[in-house]
Design a protein around this motif. Structure first.
Motif, short mmCIF file in Angstrom:
data_model
loop_
_atom_site.label_atom_id
_atom_site.label_comp_id
_atom_site.label_asym_id
_atom_site.label_seq_id
_atom_site.Cartn_x
_atom_site.Cartn_y
_atom_site.Cartn_z
N VAL A 116 -11.98 8.13 2.83
CA VAL A 116 -11.34 9.45 2.90
C VAL A 116 -9.85 9.30 3.19
O VAL A 116 -9.02 9.99 2.59
CB VAL A 116 -12.04 10.35 3.95
N SER A 117 -9.48 8.41 4.09
CA SER A 117 -8.08 8.18 4.42
C SER A 117 -7.29 7.69 3.21
O SER A 117 -6.17 8.15 2.95
CB SER A 117 -7.95 7.17 5.56
N LEU A 118 -7.87 6.78 2.45
CA LEU A 118 -7.22 6.28 1.24
C LEU A 118 -7.04 7.38 0.20
O LEU A 118 -5.99 7.48 -0.43
CB LEU A 118 -8.00 5.11 0.64
N THR A 119 -8.06 8.21 0.04
CA THR A 119 -7.97 9.32 -0.91
C THR A 119 -6.89 10.31 -0.50
O THR A 119 -6.10 10.77 -1.32
CB THR A 119 -9.34 10.03 -1.04
N LEU A 120 -6.84 10.62 0.79
CA LEU A 120 -5.81 11.52 1.30
C LEU A 120 -4.42 10.93 1.08
O LEU A 120 -3.51 11.61 0.59
CB LEU A 120 -6.06 11.79 2.79
N ALA A 121 -4.25 9.67 1.41
CA ALA A 121 -2.94 9.01 1.23
C ALA A 121 -2.54 8.99 -0.24
O ALA A 121 -1.38 9.26 -0.58
CB ALA A 121 -2.98 7.59 1.81
N GLU A 122 -3.48 8.69 -1.13
CA GLU A 122 -3.18 8.67 -2.57
C GLU A 122 -2.75 10.05 -3.05
O GLU A 122 -1.81 10.18 -3.85
CB GLU A 122 -4.40 8.21 -3.36
N THR A 123 -3.41 11.09 -2.56
CA THR A 123 -3.05 12.45 -2.96
C THR A 123 -1.64 12.79 -2.47
O THR A 123 -0.81 13.29 -3.24
CB THR A 123 -4.06 13.47 -2.40
#
Length: 145
Positions: A116-123
């Protein structure tokens, strides 16, 4: 989970700066008035943003702030990291984070938090200040014809 006031205000202030910047610095008081944010709070945020190379300040009677680089090269993720630090749901998934508990290595939930953290950062890293400027101008045109 909510973004802090610091993050929200930093993005708003940077967007305001990008929309109103020309060759002249934008006075802090002008950003504060348009955004309804204390001028002192903006100064605090912009010190952190300046350390990250995202804004430059110019002192004196004609002073104010300028973007540190082209708005197409400034991501929302950079702005948030400049005022908050790493984007991560929990400290044990930060790149340089410490393992907060003895179970971290075998923790299935930690894998979810990392994803979830990686997805948030990518967004956040996928949206630039220029993108926000373009969207703002489009909305203004729709409203005012």
């Amino acid at each position: 989970m909510k973004l802090s006031t610091r993050s929200r205000y930093a993005v708003r202030a940077m967007l305001d700066l990008a929309l109103h910047e020309s060759e002249e610095p934008v006075p802090r008081a002008d950003i504060a008035r348009r955004q309804g944010i204390s001028a002192d709070y903006i100064a605090h945020l912009f010190r952190q943003l300046e350390q990250a190379g995202l804004v430059r300040s110019r002192k004196g009677p004609a002073g104010g702030y300028l973007l540190g680089k082209d708005p197409a090269r400034i991501t929302v993720g950079e702005i948030i990291r400049a005022v908050e630090g790493p984007v991560a749901l929990v400290s044990c998934v930060e790149k340089n984070g410490h393992l907060a508990c003895a179970r971290a290595e075998d923790c299935v939930a930690r894998q979810l938090w990392r994803k979830v953290s990686l997805t948030l950062a990518e967004t956040l890293n996928g949206v630039t200040l220029q993108d926000l400027c373009t969207q703002t101008r489009e909305r203004q045109e729709e409203r005012h014809g």
